[in-house]
Enzyme design. Sequence first.
Site, PDB file in Angstrom:
ATOM      1  N   ARG A 176       0.816  -1.210   0.000  1.00 26.94           N
ATOM      2  CA  ARG A 176       0.000   0.000   0.000  1.00 26.94           C
ATOM      3  C   ARG A 176       0.849   1.259   0.000  1.00 26.94           C
ATOM      4  NH1 ARG A 176      -4.865  -2.474   2.349  1.00 26.94           N
ATOM      5  NH2 ARG A 176      -6.587  -1.029   2.370  1.00 26.94           N
ATOM      6  N   ARG A 189     -25.777   0.860   4.513  1.00 28.77           N
ATOM      7  CA  ARG A 189     -24.869   0.331   5.538  1.00 28.77           C
ATOM      8  C   ARG A 189     -24.197   1.562   6.150  1.00 28.77           C
ATOM      9  NH1 ARG A 189     -21.458  -4.248   2.921  1.00 28.77           N
ATOM     10  NH2 ARG A 189     -19.976  -2.603   2.511  1.00 28.77           N
ATOM     11  N   ARG A 207      -9.379   6.883   3.492  1.00 29.78           N
ATOM     12  CA  ARG A 207      -8.862   5.704   2.786  1.00 29.78           C
ATOM     13  C   ARG A 207      -8.470   6.043   1.356  1.00 29.78           C
ATOM     14  NH1 ARG A 207     -13.079   1.051   3.403  1.00 29.78           N
ATOM     15  NH2 ARG A 207     -13.980   1.842   5.283  1.00 29.78           N
TER      16      ARG A 207
HETATM   17  P1  ADP Z   1     -10.286  -1.196   3.461  1.00 28.56           P
HETATM   18  O1  ADP Z   1     -11.005  -1.105   4.771  1.00 28.56           O
HETATM   19  O2  ADP Z   1      -9.639   0.067   3.022  1.00 28.56           O
HETATM   20  O3  ADP Z   1     -10.989  -1.953   2.384  1.00 28.56           O
HETATM   21  P2  ADP Z   1      -8.694  -3.503   4.188  1.00 28.56           P
HETATM   22  O4  ADP Z   1      -9.850  -4.320   4.575  1.00 28.56           O
HETATM   23  O5  ADP Z   1      -7.794  -3.990   3.121  1.00 28.56           O
HETATM   24  O6  ADP Z   1      -9.042  -2.025   3.779  1.00 28.56           O
HETATM   25  O7  ADP Z   1      -7.797  -3.193   5.469  1.00 28.56           O
HETATM   26  C1  ADP Z   1      -8.362  -2.690   6.651  1.00 28.56           C
HETATM   27  C2  ADP Z   1      -7.327  -1.878   7.398  1.00 28.56           C
HETATM   28  O8  ADP Z   1      -6.169  -2.683   7.684  1.00 28.56           O
HETATM   29  C3  ADP Z   1      -6.777  -0.674   6.637  1.00 28.56           C
HETATM   30  O9  ADP Z   1      -7.584   0.452   6.738  1.00 28.56           O
HETATM   31  C4  ADP Z   1      -5.421  -0.481   7.325  1.00 28.56           C
HETATM   32  O10 ADP Z   1      -5.549   0.165   8.572  1.00 28.56           O
HETATM   33  C5  ADP Z   1      -4.983  -1.914   7.581  1.00 28.56           C
HETATM   34  N1  ADP Z   1      -4.163  -2.411   6.462  1.00 28.56           N
HETATM   35  C6  ADP Z   1      -4.531  -3.290   5.498  1.00 28.56           C
HETATM   36  N2  ADP Z   1      -3.533  -3.501   4.624  1.00 28.56           N
HETATM   37  C7  ADP Z   1      -2.499  -2.739   5.037  1.00 28.56           C
HETATM   38  C8  ADP Z   1      -1.190  -2.499   4.549  1.00 28.56           C
HETATM   39  N3  ADP Z   1      -0.724  -3.085   3.439  1.00 28.56           N
HETATM   40  N4  ADP Z   1      -0.394  -1.652   5.238  1.00 28.56           N
HETATM   41  C9  ADP Z   1      -0.822  -1.050   6.349  1.00 28.56           C
HETATM   42  N5  ADP Z   1      -2.048  -1.209   6.859  1.00 28.56           N
HETATM   43  C10 ADP Z   1      -2.894  -2.045   6.213  1.00 28.56           C
END
Ligand code: ADP
Length: 226
Positions: free
Chosen positions: A88, A162, A174
Amino acid sequence: MNILIFGPNGSGKGTQGAIVKDKYGIPHVESGVIFRENIAKDTELGKKAKEYIDKGELVPDSITIPMILNRLKEDDCKNGWLLDGFPRNPAQAKALDEALKKEGISVDIVIEIVLDREIAKKRIMGRRLCVNDNNHPNNIYIDAIKPNGDKCRVCGGELKVRPDDQDEAAIDKRHSIYYDAKQGTMAAINYFKELSAKNNGIPKIIELDGRPGVKEVSEKLLSQLG
Ligand code: ADP
């Protein structure tokens, strides 16, 4: 086959990811899911990660990078993986690339679902859930699946939102990480695009226009995967 998939929140990345996973029979490694599992089990990693996730921030690289690199070393990843939610940022991209090089493997394909920030936001905020069937898609901002007045376009059922989908500040936060081409996910994508340009098209870059419906996007994706 080692594959990375990128797309902003609201781009349909989850659906396309599931298609890729099924096509190759590879595990779908999702950083967000791993974090949520650790939080549910109240592990040390989960406790640390939760502090950041609750604030809508990235979990620090010192936690995330080793977590993912270790996951990719597990048995089920021997014949490949689909990585989703990682890298990311550029530091994660570089760490992944270098760790794979050490193992003598590389990323084969990078899938990017391209969608404008404003459209991605509308996709999320316009989503309406049918109380009779969560699979009846309705979105007040997408002509093809606009509700019938305030009722489900498929069955006429009541529609609900939601709460997460209406949290504009969280969505913006995000997206700000995703669309940041200097320090965010776009920079991680560019890392692999530059690598591909220097390396005779390896990894193969598949850019998909995320504006059409899910079905059309997945047809394009499958045709490009070959
Ligand atoms: P989203 O809620 O943006 O769809 P995800 O479900 O992929 O994201 O991830 C939820 C949370 O986990 C993110 O908002 C972040 O805080 C953390 N996270 C996920 N992937 C990463 C990453 N590669 N590096 C740092 N934090 C991450």
